[in-house]
Each structure stands twice: as C-alpha cells, then as structure tokens.
Design a protein around this motif. Structure first.
Motif, short mmCIF file in Angstrom:
data_model
loop_
_atom_site.label_atom_id
_atom_site.label_comp_id
_atom_site.label_asym_id
_atom_site.label_seq_id
_atom_site.Cartn_x
_atom_site.Cartn_y
_atom_site.Cartn_z
N LEU A 119 0.83 -1.20 0.00
CA LEU A 119 0.00 0.00 0.00
C LEU A 119 0.87 1.25 0.00
CD1 LEU A 119 -2.68 -1.09 2.66
CD2 LEU A 119 -2.89 -1.11 0.16
N PRO A 120 0.32 2.37 -0.52
CA PRO A 120 1.12 3.60 -0.58
C PRO A 120 1.24 4.31 0.77
CG PRO A 120 -1.07 3.99 -1.48
CD PRO A 120 -0.98 2.53 -1.20
N PHE A 121 0.77 3.68 1.86
CA PHE A 121 0.86 4.28 3.19
C PHE A 121 1.03 3.16 4.22
CE2 PHE A 121 -3.58 3.36 2.39
CZ PHE A 121 -3.99 2.73 3.56
N SER A 122 1.41 3.57 5.42
CA SER A 122 1.55 2.61 6.51
C SER A 122 0.96 3.22 7.77
CB SER A 122 3.02 2.27 6.74
OG SER A 122 3.17 1.39 7.84
N GLU A 123 0.18 2.42 8.51
CA GLU A 123 -0.48 2.91 9.72
C GLU A 123 0.29 2.59 11.00
OE1 GLU A 123 -4.34 1.18 9.67
OE2 GLU A 123 -5.16 2.65 8.24
N ASP A 124 1.13 1.54 10.97
CA ASP A 124 1.79 1.11 12.20
C ASP A 124 3.30 1.27 12.15
OD1 ASP A 124 2.23 -0.73 10.27
OD2 ASP A 124 1.62 -2.49 11.44
N VAL A 125 3.82 2.11 11.27
CA VAL A 125 5.26 2.29 11.17
C VAL A 125 5.75 3.13 12.35
CG1 VAL A 125 5.04 4.33 9.71
CG2 VAL A 125 7.15 3.00 9.66
N ASP A 126 6.86 2.69 12.96
CA ASP A 126 7.46 3.43 14.07
C ASP A 126 8.69 4.23 13.65
OD1 ASP A 126 5.61 2.44 15.92
OD2 ASP A 126 6.77 0.58 16.16
N GLN A 127 9.33 3.79 12.60
CA GLN A 127 10.51 4.50 12.12
C GLN A 127 10.69 4.25 10.63
OE1 GLN A 127 14.00 2.99 14.07
NE2 GLN A 127 13.78 0.92 13.25
N ILE A 128 11.32 5.21 9.98
CA ILE A 128 11.68 5.11 8.57
C ILE A 128 13.19 5.27 8.46
CG2 ILE A 128 11.46 6.15 6.28
CD1 ILE A 128 8.63 6.90 6.97
N VAL A 129 13.86 4.27 7.95
CA VAL A 129 15.31 4.26 7.86
C VAL A 129 15.73 4.58 6.42
CG1 VAL A 129 17.41 2.92 8.21
CG2 VAL A 129 15.44 2.56 9.71
N ILE A 130 16.59 5.55 6.27
CA ILE A 130 17.08 5.96 4.95
C ILE A 130 18.56 5.67 4.86
CG2 ILE A 130 17.38 7.90 3.37
CD1 ILE A 130 14.95 9.20 4.65
N LYS A 131 18.94 4.88 3.89
CA LYS A 131 20.34 4.54 3.68
C LYS A 131 20.93 5.49 2.65
CE LYS A 131 23.41 0.70 2.41
NZ LYS A 131 23.48 -0.73 1.99
N VAL A 132 22.11 6.03 2.96
CA VAL A 132 22.79 6.98 2.09
C VAL A 132 23.83 6.25 1.26
CG1 VAL A 132 24.17 9.08 1.99
CG2 VAL A 132 22.42 8.83 3.76
N HIS A 133 23.72 6.34 -0.06
CA HIS A 133 24.69 5.75 -0.97
C HIS A 133 25.60 6.86 -1.49
CE1 HIS A 133 22.78 1.72 -1.41
NE2 HIS A 133 21.68 2.40 -1.08
N ARG A 134 26.90 6.66 -1.37
CA ARG A 134 27.88 7.65 -1.82
C ARG A 134 28.71 7.10 -2.98
NH1 ARG A 134 28.66 11.98 1.59
NH2 ARG A 134 27.66 11.83 3.63
#
Length: 513
Positions: free
Chosen positions: A283-298
């Motif tokens: 789904l394009p949304f989440s109701e129970d997410v506690d955190q969003i982790v973003i990985k940085v590629h260099r």
C-alpha cells in the motif's frame, strides 16, 4: 496645458499596461514620469530675475538626464549582452583574458567578479557527465559562488541545461526548477498563438516541452517560460502520445535512480513516502510504522566513471555554439608563486573532493512504486499551447506531485478574446471529442491505467463534453474507455474487458466556466 497633462497621464497609463512586468517599464517610469515631475517642481520653484535662463537650464538638464538614462539602459540590456556573445570577445579578446580566468583543475576555475580586478575572486565548477567534445551532457551539477552565481543540478544536453533540473541563485537564494510536460494539440492553432475562429480539422499533434518556473524567493517576471523539447509532430505519422510518455518516463526513472531527496508525509495515523509503497503490504501508506530508515549511498563522482573526457569551458561564440578549452595554452593556469589563488584552490578542492558525494537515498522496507498515472489538463479560454504549458508547469512545480504522475496538456481550440462563442462551440465539437479519445487510447498503449482530469475556467466545457451521452442515451466513446462503479446502471461487460479499462481517479474543476 491641461489637455497636454491629461494626454500625458493617459499615455503613461496605456504604456504601463502594455509593458507590465517588462524591464523597459522601469526606464519609461523614470524618463516619462519621475524626471518630468521633478522638472515641473523645479520650474514652479523658480521665480524672480533670470527666470527664463533658469527655465532653459532645467529643460536642458531634463533632456540630458533622460538621454543618459536611455543610453545606460541600452548598454546594460542590449550592447553588453551582445558583446558577451560576440566573436570579438570569444576569438579576439579571449574570455580567459577578459575575466582573468585561472584553471584549478578540470572544470574548476577562478575568475574576477562583477567589478573585474576590483572584485572578490569567484570560483565555478562543473561535476558530472560530458560528451566526446567535453561539454556537459547527461546528469551533472554546476556550482558558482559569485553573488549572482547559479547552483544548478539536473540534466544537460550539449552544454546547456534541460529539464528536469533545479537551480538556485547563490547570493539571494532565489530558487527555480524546470519540469517536463507532454502536450497533445487537438487544434489548428499555432504553438504560441490562438486563431480568432477556432477549428480542429487537421491531424492532432503531440510533443514534450520544458517549463522553467520560480518556486522560492523572488518570482521573476519572465517566468514561467515554456520551450519545446520534442515536436510537435503529427500523431500516427511521426510520433505518438505513447512515445512522448516514454520520453517523460526515461527522465522520471533517471530522477528516481539519482534521487537525492525523500519526501515523507504524515496524515493523521498514516505515513507515506513519495514514490514508494510499503514493502510488507504493497500500500502507498503505513499505519503502524514506528521508524523510517534511509540509507545513504555515496560515490566518488556524479558521473560514476561513465565519461572520462574532461575539458574546460569557454563561452558561446557568435553562432551560439559552445567553444571548449582543450589545451592548457588557452587558459592562465595557476603558478606556484600565486599564493592567494593557491589558498583558494586548496579550499575549493577540499570542499568538493574531500568527501565522496551523496549519489542517492534508499528507503529501507519501502519499495519504489512503478505505477503510472496521467494528469490531463484542459486549459481555459484564449490560452494557446505555450501559455497553457507555462500555467500548468508552474502548477506542477509548486505542488510537488508524485514523480509517477505524467503531466499532459490537452490543447483544444481556445479562440481569442472576441470569439468566446466560437470557442464554446468548438469545445464540444465532434472533432475535439475524437482527438481526446485518440489521446486516451495512446495513454492505454503506454501502459497507463490511472487517469486524473483537471480543467481551468472554460476548459470544463470540453472536459464534460467528452463524457456526454449519445443521443440514444448510451455512453459516449470516451466514457466507454473507463471502468464503471459497481452500482452503476450501465452494463460493464466481462471481467477481462474491465481489466483493460482506464480508471478515472479524480476530476478537478478550477473556477469552472
């Protein structure tokens, strides 16, 4: 005298209306309004002996000030830009000598600022892909730290930036961006001019345009500005709307590949990431997410090793082509004893090369959404294609819609100011409806299933006209391309046929007429 003053005021009002938003209006305001008012006040203040001689001096001074102001305006807006583009500068004098350019490394230079030798030394740099001639071509970033310099990131073609790109002015922070929009011309009008009597008899045309817009800080009077990138070409013979969408798709996918920003929205209990779906639910949304982790590629370079040809830029010559420095003799490279520039060189190299650059972000546990949607815009009355693209482009630049939404302008015969009645008739003509049907079939061929429709002002008439039922009460040909609601009184057909139909997600009517 009263008649002359009234005529003068009327003339000022007319000229200001005609040239509203243009640079020449500032010149006219000073030359035709402020200077004469100052002279009138001075004439009224002059009394006594030698009154006639003082009148002559005031008149003479007024003429001199007006002539000098006009001369300065012409030099700044015409002669100086012409000089910068002329062969006199590029071939005879030399850009390197004129701006006192010193090369630090490939595509990194120091040059004199706005006031020449009396200015602070500035630096400019390009980092990105180049072609065989060594000019920017592909994805890259231009950085200039002068007050009026530009920091531009995006796509380049033969040394010139092309949409999509984003840019900001280094000193003021004024921000701009350029977006790409497909257009479908169901009219016999020209690209930048509508006909008095609107018709739609010729073959439909399609193409892709670039629209540059102001989005933050000062909003420039010459923006938004639309330019043709591809086409317009006759549909079916030379091009198709599916081909135009493919061009948009390549640019959108490239943006996702080199994505250096992530937009996260919170709506009540829902959280969604632009251009992504939840990896566990789809789904394009989440109701129970506690955190969003973003990985940085260099990566070590924006070009990622895709181009090894690195040369130094010169300037456009009198033909408009870009010349390129291919040998060190064309530039004054830094000498070892040039202590001040060497310090600047060390600082620039450290800032640009010390840390590997951020190439893209990856949102963990979220998947890139490959769904395709089309947003079709119906412009209002008296709006030729170029104007419609500019208006819609500014809307797209300010709204930050998902990158999976393909913007398309459906240009119908919008007529001119005095032919409103004819425009209303042309908006619901059979030719207009047939060409919109052709557009939808082309979108279906491009794999697009979700469609959103938006109109402005009189554009609501062709929008609603294409869905009007036939005289026998059956659905229109356009309506039959869309899936019906389950509780509709019309018969839909088999499930296989239903899966191939389009889905109309939204119909938006702005100030409907």
């Amino acid at each position: 005298q009263v008649l002359l003053i009234c005529g003068w005021i009327l003339l000022c009002i007319i000229v200001q209306t005609i040239f509203e938003g243009k640079n020449i209006l500032t010149l006219f305001t000073w030359v035709a309004i402020y200077y004469p008012l100052i002279a009138i006040v001075m004439l009224l203040a002059v009394r006594g002996d030698y009154e006639y001689e003082r009148f002559e001096r005031i008149y003479f001074g007024l003429i001199v000030v007006q002539v000098v102001s006009i001369a300065i305006y012409l030099i700044i807006n015409f002669f100086y830009p012409w000089f910068l583009k002329s062969s006199m500068l590029s071939k005879t004098i030399g850009v390197g000598r004129f701006w006192n350019i010193h090369a630090i490394s490939d595509w990194t230079m120091l040059y004199d600022g706005k006031y020449g030798r009396f200015s602070k030394r500035c630096s400019c740099r390009y980092d990105g892909e180049t072609n065989d001639r060594g000019v920017p071509h592909g994805y890259g970033k231009w950085m200039d730290d002068a007050y009026g310099g530009e920091v531009l990131t995006g796509m380049w073609e033969e040394g010139k930036p092309v949409a999509p790109y984003s840019s900001r002015q280094y000193g003021t922070g004024d921000t701009f961006c350029a977006v790409t929009i497909a257009f479908f011309e169901a009219t016999d009008d020209e690209f930048d001019k509508s006909k008095f009597y609107p018709t739609c008899d010729s073959v439909a045309r399609c193409g892709v345009a670039s629209v540059e817009c102001s989005i933050y800080g000062s909003f420039y009077s010459h923006l938004p500005r639309a330019n043709k990138l591809y086409g317009p070409y006759n549909c079916g013979e030379e091009a198709s709307i599916a081909g135009c969408c493919a061009r948009l798709s390549c640019q959108l996918e490239r943006n996702l590949e080199d994505q250096t920003f992530v937009t996260i929205h919170a709506n009540g209990t829902d959280v969604n990431v632009d251009g992504h779906v939840d990896g566990s639910t789809g789904l394009p949304f989440s109701e129970d997410v506690d955190q969003i982790v973003i990985k940085v590629h260099r990566e070590d370079s924006i070009s990622n090793g895709r181009s090894a040809n690195r040369f130094l830029p010169l300037a456009p010559d009198n033909t408009g082509e870009l010349s390129v420095f291919k040998h060190p003799s064309n530039l004054n490279y830094l000498e070892d004893d040039d202590e001040s520039d060497s310090l600047v060189q060390e600082d620039i190299v450290h800032r640009h090369c010390a840390t590997p650059k951020v190439a893209r972000f990856e949102v963990l546990n979220w998947v890139s959404d490959k769904k395709k949607e089309a947003l079709i815009y119906f412009p209002g009355f008296n709006s030729p294609t170029k104007k419609s693209l500019a208006v819609f482009g500014q809307f797209m630049a300010m709204t930050k819609l998902s990158s999976h939404v393909y913007p398309i302008v459906f240009e119908w015969p919008t007529a001119q100011i005095l032919s409103y009645r004819y425009a209303s008739q042309a908006s619901v003509a059979s030719n207009t409806q047939e060409k919109f049907l052709q557009l939808l079939k082309g979108l279906a061929d491009a794999g697009i299933r979700h469609v959103q429709l938006m109109s402005h002002s009189m554009g609501v008439q062709p929008l609603l006209g294409v869905f009007e039922n036939k005289p026998d009460g059956s659905r229109s040909d356009v309506s039959q391309l869309f899936r019906l609601k389950k509780d509709s009184s019309f018969r839909q057909g088999s499930q296989d046929d239903t899966d191939k139909l389009l889905i109309c997600k939204n119909i938006i009517m702005l100030n409907p007429d």
